[in-house]
Design a protein around this motif. Structure first.
Motif, PDB file in Angstrom:
ATOM      1  N   ARG A  29      56.195  11.463  34.006  1.00  0.00           N
ATOM      2  CA  ARG A  29      57.109  10.824  33.067  1.00  0.00           C
ATOM      3  C   ARG A  29      58.521  11.386  33.246  1.00  0.00           C
ATOM      4  N   ARG A  30      58.624  12.700  33.464  1.00  0.00           N
ATOM      5  CA  ARG A  30      59.944  13.303  33.669  1.00  0.00           C
ATOM      6  C   ARG A  30      60.559  12.851  34.993  1.00  0.00           C
ATOM      7  N   ARG A  31      59.733  12.664  36.003  1.00  0.00           N
ATOM      8  CA  ARG A  31      60.254  12.312  37.331  1.00  0.00           C
ATOM      9  C   ARG A  31      60.585  10.828  37.450  1.00  0.00           C
ATOM     10  N   TRP A  32      59.681   9.970  36.949  1.00  0.00           N
ATOM     11  CA  TRP A  32      59.854   8.527  37.132  1.00  0.00           C
ATOM     12  C   TRP A  32      60.566   7.849  35.969  1.00  0.00           C
ATOM     13  N   GLY A  33      60.421   8.418  34.778  1.00  0.00           N
ATOM     14  CA  GLY A  33      60.921   7.738  33.591  1.00  0.00           C
ATOM     15  C   GLY A  33      59.823   6.891  32.962  1.00  0.00           C
ATOM     16  N   ASN A  34      59.991   6.583  31.689  1.00  0.00           N
ATOM     17  CA  ASN A  34      58.964   5.854  30.955  1.00  0.00           C
ATOM     18  C   ASN A  34      58.672   4.470  31.515  1.00  0.00           C
ATOM     19  N   GLU A  35      59.722   3.748  31.876  1.00  0.00           N
ATOM     20  CA  GLU A  35      59.546   2.345  32.273  1.00  0.00           C
ATOM     21  C   GLU A  35      58.715   2.213  33.541  1.00  0.00           C
ATOM     22  N   ARG A  36      59.067   3.009  34.554  1.00  0.00           N
ATOM     23  CA  ARG A  36      58.323   2.908  35.805  1.00  0.00           C
ATOM     24  C   ARG A  36      56.877   3.387  35.630  1.00  0.00           C
ATOM     25  N   LEU A  37      56.690   4.456  34.853  1.00  0.00           N
ATOM     26  CA  LEU A  37      55.339   4.969  34.624  1.00  0.00           C
ATOM     27  C   LEU A  37      54.471   3.921  33.932  1.00  0.00           C
ATOM     28  N   THR A  52      49.587   5.073  29.514  1.00  0.00           N
ATOM     29  CA  THR A  52      50.351   4.171  28.656  1.00  0.00           C
ATOM     30  C   THR A  52      50.436   4.694  27.230  1.00  0.00           C
ATOM     31  N   LEU A  53      49.300   5.031  26.627  1.00  0.00           N
ATOM     32  CA  LEU A  53      49.302   5.395  25.219  1.00  0.00           C
ATOM     33  C   LEU A  53      49.959   6.754  24.961  1.00  0.00           C
ATOM     34  N   SER A  54      49.797   7.715  25.877  1.00  0.00           N
ATOM     35  CA  SER A  54      50.458   9.004  25.666  1.00  0.00           C
ATOM     36  C   SER A  54      51.968   8.862  25.811  1.00  0.00           C
ATOM     37  N   THR A  55      52.425   8.017  26.727  1.00  0.00           N
ATOM     38  CA  THR A  55      53.861   7.789  26.898  1.00  0.00           C
ATOM     39  C   THR A  55      54.458   7.139  25.658  1.00  0.00           C
ATOM     40  N   LEU A  56      53.783   6.146  25.101  1.00  0.00           N
ATOM     41  CA  LEU A  56      54.267   5.486  23.891  1.00  0.00           C
ATOM     42  C   LEU A  56      54.249   6.440  22.699  1.00  0.00           C
ATOM     43  N   ASN A  57      53.207   7.272  22.601  1.00  0.00           N
ATOM     44  CA  ASN A  57      53.107   8.216  21.497  1.00  0.00           C
ATOM     45  C   ASN A  57      54.247   9.231  21.531  1.00  0.00           C
ATOM     46  N   VAL A  58      54.527   9.786  22.709  1.00  0.00           N
ATOM     47  CA  VAL A  58      55.624  10.742  22.847  1.00  0.00           C
ATOM     48  C   VAL A  58      56.952  10.083  22.481  1.00  0.00           C
ATOM     49  N   ALA A  59      57.167   8.868  22.975  1.00  0.00           N
ATOM     50  CA  ALA A  59      58.415   8.158  22.672  1.00  0.00           C
ATOM     51  C   ALA A  59      58.579   7.953  21.168  1.00  0.00           C
ATOM     52  N   MET A  60      57.482   7.676  20.481  1.00  0.00           N
ATOM     53  CA  MET A  60      57.538   7.461  19.033  1.00  0.00           C
ATOM     54  C   MET A  60      57.807   8.771  18.295  1.00  0.00           C
ATOM     55  N   LEU A 107      62.047  -8.089  27.787  1.00  0.00           N
ATOM     56  CA  LEU A 107      62.204  -8.360  26.359  1.00  0.00           C
ATOM     57  C   LEU A 107      62.266  -7.100  25.498  1.00  0.00           C
ATOM     58  N   ALA A 108      61.506  -6.073  25.875  1.00  0.00           N
ATOM     59  CA  ALA A 108      61.437  -4.857  25.057  1.00  0.00           C
ATOM     60  C   ALA A 108      61.449  -3.635  25.958  1.00  0.00           C
ATOM     61  N   PRO A 109      62.582  -3.358  26.632  1.00  0.00           N
ATOM     62  CA  PRO A 109      62.636  -2.206  27.542  1.00  0.00           C
ATOM     63  C   PRO A 109      62.443  -0.901  26.781  1.00  0.00           C
ATOM     64  N   MET A 110      61.780   0.053  27.425  1.00  0.00           N
ATOM     65  CA  MET A 110      61.587   1.361  26.810  1.00  0.00           C
ATOM     66  C   MET A 110      62.933   2.046  26.577  1.00  0.00           C
ATOM     67  N   PRO A 111      63.053   2.812  25.491  1.00  0.00           N
ATOM     68  CA  PRO A 111      64.322   3.504  25.213  1.00  0.00           C
ATOM     69  C   PRO A 111      64.710   4.452  26.338  1.00  0.00           C
ATOM     70  N   ALA A 112      66.011   4.542  26.583  1.00  0.00           N
ATOM     71  CA  ALA A 112      66.515   5.532  27.529  1.00  0.00           C
ATOM     72  C   ALA A 112      66.232   6.936  26.983  1.00  0.00           C
ATOM     73  N   ARG A 113      66.355   7.936  27.843  1.00  0.00           N
ATOM     74  CA  ARG A 113      65.922   9.293  27.500  1.00  0.00           C
ATOM     75  C   ARG A 113      66.478   9.778  26.161  1.00  0.00           C
ATOM     76  N   ASP A 114      67.766   9.623  25.918  1.00  0.00           N
ATOM     77  CA  ASP A 114      68.384  10.152  24.704  1.00  0.00           C
ATOM     78  C   ASP A 114      68.604   9.089  23.633  1.00  0.00           C
ATOM     79  N   GLU A 115      68.148   7.891  23.872  1.00  0.00           N
ATOM     80  CA  GLU A 115      68.379   6.801  22.922  1.00  0.00           C
ATOM     81  C   GLU A 115      67.492   6.957  21.684  1.00  0.00           C
TER      82      GLU A 115
END
Length: 418
Positions: free
Chosen positions: A290-298, A336-344, A405-413
């Motif tokens: 996730r740190r290397r690729w970013g949320n969207e690509r992962l 998928t679910l761990s990435t969304l959980n961390v983002a939340m 339609l719903a891009p993942m938030p940028a790192r600091d967004e």
């Protein structure tokens, strides 16, 4: 350098994958939660397989999966408000006791031969209600167990506990059901709650002071925040969409094994075990990825892998092919679910953290509940293979569509935690 220092600067050094294990409270809760999750997986296998004995309706069989997620959708908002307004430790204790009682009753009725399709669904719904009450309080309490720099790793390691249980529990459950019947599986799950109850009784975290609100006002505050935050809205949309399409795999696996593969309860347990094993392997590297690729690509890679795994398993007639597909799907699921959980979590203020996580759970599990029902209903008309293929195609379409339609938030967004 002594052994303890070596461990601190190595596997458990701050910021490393296993850093949360430096904290005694996290270690104790994680271990007890692992035991409880193994019991839950054993019961899940028992309930799903028992329903295939009680009925031939694909819709009812799929509803066993929906019954564990529907209460989260319906009750999560209230559970989140309770978690923010009350001692989260006591909320978790109440939920564990509720699930222990429901599982014990399920074991007793099954042992007596008094269980039917509707009573089985009712009791799994009750366990799901306990899960709904426990979820926001448990997830929000992670901040009380570790330092803020280790929060993403703690979330990932908690998913490892769940998926370790998903790999071991179903295999044990399948073997146990074949030897002693589902009632024994339900009874064992009842006992598994005791370890976590004991740990929670002994845990005494320092709780921040909270200003309590009436229930409806408290819920409204959480909903208002999530509705007004564009980054959070996009995370919620991604959770609902993935849950709706991807749950077809879990909802229809019992039918696939029994009717298409002509397998046994042991085969069913092994297939779910492979799913969990894939989740564990993936969870170990998902944070660095996730740190290397970013949320969207992962997310794109994970969801595409999940969809492509569903296509061959839809036609599988032998266990080896199904096991490989299940491992790949498990990796896509946890990524998928761990990435969304961390983002939340990183975008939810502490004062309303329970409510924000509850809304995330309600939306994601709501997608799973609706998806499980829809895919089970569809399977009654087009067959389990057709339903799995349609779910895979839908997921493949959603990958580029949601990125637009719903891009993942940028790192600091929208972040509230650095």
């Amino acid at each position: 350098m002594n052994e303890a220092q070596s461990r601190t600067t190595g596997l458990t050094a701050p910021g490393s994958t296993f850093a949360p294990f430096r904290f005694p409270a996290f270690r104790a809760i994680w271990t007890a939660n692992l035991a409880s999750n193994i019991g839950s997986m054993i019961q899940s296998v028992g309930a799903a397989w028992l329903m295939t004995d009680l009925t031939r309706s694909h819709q009812l069989i799929a509803l066993v999966q929906a019954s564990t997620t529907l209460p989260v959708m319906l009750l999560a908002l209230f559970a989140g408000a309770i978690a923010d307004n009350h001692d989260r430790r006591l909320v978790m204790l109440a939920a564990q006791v509720c699930m222990l009682i429901a599982s014990g009753l399920l074991a007793a009725l099954t042992w007596a031969g008094m269980i039917g399709p509707l009573s089985l669904l009712a009791l799994t719904l009750t366990v799901g209600a306990g899960t709904a009450l426990n979820g926001p309080a448990w997830q929000a309490s992670v901040r009380l167990q570790v330092g803020p720099e280790d929060l993403p790793q703690a979330i990932s390691i908690n998913t490892i506990a769940f998926n370790l249980a998903r790999s071991v529990g179903p295999a044990i459950g399948g073997l146990l059901i074949s030897l002693a019947g589902p009632a024994t599986a339900f009874a064992l799950n009842s006992l598994s709650y005791i370890a976590l109850i004991v740990v929670l009784l002994r845990w005494r975290p320092e709780m921040p002071a909270r200003a309590r609100q009436p229930m409806l006002a408290s819920i409204a505050t959480g909903v208002k925040f999530c509705a007004g935050s564009s980054p959070v809205r996009r995370v919620l949309a991604r959770g609902f969409a993935f849950g709706f399409a991807a749950v077809a795999f879990l909802a229809l696996v019992p039918v696939l094994v029994r009717e298409q593969m002509r397998g046994s309860e042991v085969d069913f347990g092994l297939l779910l075990g492979a799913y969990g094993l894939g989740s564990i392997i993936t969870a170990l590297w998902v944070a660095p990825a996730r740190r290397r690729w970013g949320n969207e690509r992962l997310l794109a890679v994970a969801q595409t892998a999940f969809a492509l795994a569903m296509l061959p398993i839809a036609s599988a007639t032998t266990l080896p092919v199904a096991l490989v597909c299940a491992m790949i799907a498990g990796g896509g699921w946890v990524s998928t679910l761990s990435t969304l959980n961390v983002a939340m979590q990183l975008r939810s203020p502490e004062a309303i953290l329970g409510r924000c996580l509850a809304i995330y759970q309600a939306v994601t599990f709501g997608g799973m509940a609706v998806g499980a029902y829809a895919m089970g209903l569809l399977s009654d008309y087009v067959g389990v293979a057709g339903s799995l293929r349609m779910a895979a195609i839908l997921l493949l379409i959603l990958v580029p569509l949601l990125r637009w339609l719903a891009p993942m938030p940028a790192r600091d967004e929208g972040r509230v935690i650095a």
